[in-house]
Design an enzyme around this catalytic site. Sequence first.
Site, mmCIF file in Angstrom:
data_model
loop_
_atom_site.group_PDB
_atom_site.id
_atom_site.type_symbol
_atom_site.label_atom_id
_atom_site.label_comp_id
_atom_site.label_asym_id
_atom_site.label_seq_id
_atom_site.Cartn_x
_atom_site.Cartn_y
_atom_site.Cartn_z
ATOM 1 N N PHE A 10 0.822 -1.216 0.000
ATOM 2 C CA PHE A 10 0.000 0.000 0.000
ATOM 3 C C PHE A 10 0.858 1.269 0.000
ATOM 4 O O PHE A 10 0.825 2.075 -0.941
ATOM 5 C CB PHE A 10 -0.933 -0.059 1.215
ATOM 6 C CG PHE A 10 -1.645 1.217 1.557
ATOM 7 C CD1 PHE A 10 -2.241 2.006 0.570
ATOM 8 C CD2 PHE A 10 -1.748 1.620 2.893
ATOM 9 C CE1 PHE A 10 -2.915 3.176 0.912
ATOM 10 C CE2 PHE A 10 -2.421 2.780 3.230
ATOM 11 C CZ PHE A 10 -2.999 3.567 2.243
ATOM 12 N N ASP A 30 10.114 -6.832 -3.418
ATOM 13 C CA ASP A 30 8.883 -7.273 -2.768
ATOM 14 C C ASP A 30 8.806 -8.794 -2.845
ATOM 15 O O ASP A 30 9.298 -9.403 -3.789
ATOM 16 C CB ASP A 30 7.637 -6.643 -3.399
ATOM 17 C CG ASP A 30 6.546 -6.400 -2.366
ATOM 18 O OD1 ASP A 30 6.271 -5.238 -2.033
ATOM 19 O OD2 ASP A 30 5.988 -7.408 -1.852
ATOM 20 N N THR A 34 1.788 -9.750 0.772
ATOM 21 C CA THR A 34 0.474 -9.086 0.859
ATOM 22 C C THR A 34 0.309 -8.057 -0.264
ATOM 23 O O THR A 34 -0.798 -7.593 -0.503
ATOM 24 C CB THR A 34 0.275 -8.362 2.218
ATOM 25 O OG1 THR A 34 1.336 -7.412 2.387
ATOM 26 C CG2 THR A 34 0.296 -9.333 3.383
ATOM 27 N N GLY A 35 1.396 -7.708 -0.931
ATOM 28 C CA GLY A 35 1.312 -6.719 -2.007
ATOM 29 C C GLY A 35 0.989 -7.361 -3.354
ATOM 30 O O GLY A 35 0.966 -8.594 -3.481
ATOM 31 N N TYR A 139 5.238 -7.090 16.929
ATOM 32 C CA TYR A 139 5.462 -6.202 15.784
ATOM 33 C C TYR A 139 6.120 -4.897 16.224
ATOM 34 O O TYR A 139 7.109 -4.448 15.636
ATOM 35 C CB TYR A 139 4.111 -5.942 15.114
ATOM 36 C CG TYR A 139 4.056 -4.761 14.198
ATOM 37 C CD1 TYR A 139 4.611 -4.817 12.924
ATOM 38 C CD2 TYR A 139 3.435 -3.577 14.598
ATOM 39 C CE1 TYR A 139 4.553 -3.729 12.078
ATOM 40 C CE2 TYR A 139 3.376 -2.485 13.758
ATOM 41 C CZ TYR A 139 3.935 -2.557 12.500
ATOM 42 O OH TYR A 139 3.879 -1.473 11.657
#
Lengths: 306, 306
Positions: A10, A30, A34-35, A139
């Site tokens: 994102f 990447d 998730t991308g 995280y």
Amino acid sequence: MILITGAAGFIGSAIAHSLNNLGFKTLTIDNFSTGYRSNLPKNTILIEGDCGDPETISQLQNYNVDTILHFAGQSSGEVSFNDPLADQKSNTTSTLLLLNYAKLKGIRKFIYASSMSVYGDHENLPVTEESVTMPKSLYAVGKLASEHYLNIYSNSDLKVVSLRLFNVYGPGQNLANLKQGMLSIYLAQALKDGQIKVKGSLERFRDLVYIDDVVEVVSLLVTTDLSNPYSVYNVANAYPVKVKEMITSIKAVLGNISVKEIEGTQGDQFGIFGSNYSLMKDFGWKPKIKHITGIKKMIAWAQNQR
Amino acid sequence: MILITGAAGFIGSAIAHSLNNLGFKTLTIDNFSTGYRSNLPKNTILIEGDCGDPETISQLQNYNVDTILHFAGQSSGEVSFNDPLADQKSNTTSTLLLLNYAKLKGIRKFIYASSMSVYGDHENLPVTEESVTMPKSLYAVGKLASEHYLNIYSNSDLKVVSLRLFNVYGPGQNLANLKQGMLSIYLAQALKDGQIKVKGSLERFRDLVYIDDVVEVVSLLVTTDLSNPYSVYNVANAYPVKVKEMITSIKAVLGNISVKEIEGTQGDQFGIFGSNYSLMKDFGWKPKIKHITGIKKMIAWAQNQR
């Protein structure tokens, strides 16, 4: 050449497109966890792989990079508890590997996507960059450790900035990922089921920052000479928005949506918002988009995605 | 049964022997990277391996452990810069793996060997447990990240204590390891070459804590019910000793020793000492051995090792 990690995600992709438009050459990494491949700008060079893998980073040797924008990483506090080692690799080992590369190759600038989650829960709000860090999720521990590593490696040749991003939202956010991004989760649920499942209290609050404002910060930092070896900046709109206000904004556009409160998630902060005075003072940056406008823009975009 | 990691090392072995003498059953882990097999108590069960390896930790499944004392780890700030990933595995991944085991098996108590290095350099001394943490070495970042992980996993069933150990010294310290332990390095050099090479200023200062005093803290924590889910304690003598004073103490016993100042090491703190008020208040602990006495005892022991 500018290296952008997580460029299919994102935030990373929004930055990559913006820098491409400004005429910079970009190299991107990447692992498409998730991308999306379609998020990458057309003229970029892609290295497909995980930034926590030494093998991926070793492929950088062949390129002349002067600036690193490290935006890759597992980005959910909730998910970090499911696989702590994977989170550590993604959010901390990756930074160590990139720093090692930066040192060997004489990189000049390193901008890191840290997170407001390093603060944990505070009574005195807004938090400033001097507020105590009390991470509540694995995280957040990884993000804070990365900040410390960056501080240690920084010097007059390698200028480093850690950006503590507050809740970034807007067009391009992954509506299929229901583990990350408060607003995108609510919006995805509202559009799909007409029901929003809120994990935790409706009174919780966040500092919502529109994606275009974040991209502007990064562009400013890329194009400006930095004076300090190391700096930390909040990227915040500097006011709180309650979960129930977010839902009201969504309802205002989509009509009646039912809301179900369910159990909260481990390591979730109750409420936080940040001061953005430092970034204003040092770089003249001011967020332009208030949440009411931003949410409308995001919904318009999301409706087009269906 | 009590699990002691790093039980072949300086501090771990002293604790293991003490607990064995108190009648506790012990299970130990060590990879013998810097520790010695001969340091282990006779009646312990040994798992040979690295605490940062999931395979090593999985071997714990077969034992009924109620308390974990995690004292294993790469222990040199200087060395952490040579292999950052190895340091991360040793000092942070190990903690995550042990916490995961503790959660699965319902462990009641976890005592962690953290370090005064998490503080970095402070102007206001002594540092208390509330002082800001500003790690200067990769080693210190890992110790601090482990503290955060422990805090997050702690609860009323799993009580956790992080001990911020200041400069622990005394008989049993590894005189062959010239990368760790200020006093043991100086002493080893003095005995071997009649010359001490000081990396950095003679004006630097440390808080020297004698090994027996550290063992007493751990015994107290093992045998006392803990009230808080999570606590942090300085283990400190609460006064500074300059490098030149350490050397004077060594000279007082060994006679004339030459001193050579050489370049300092990356991430080395200039000077620090800690308050030990919290440990005194909550557990009645007071260090018994002042540095003058302790250094004499250590030299007597070291001379017997030759």
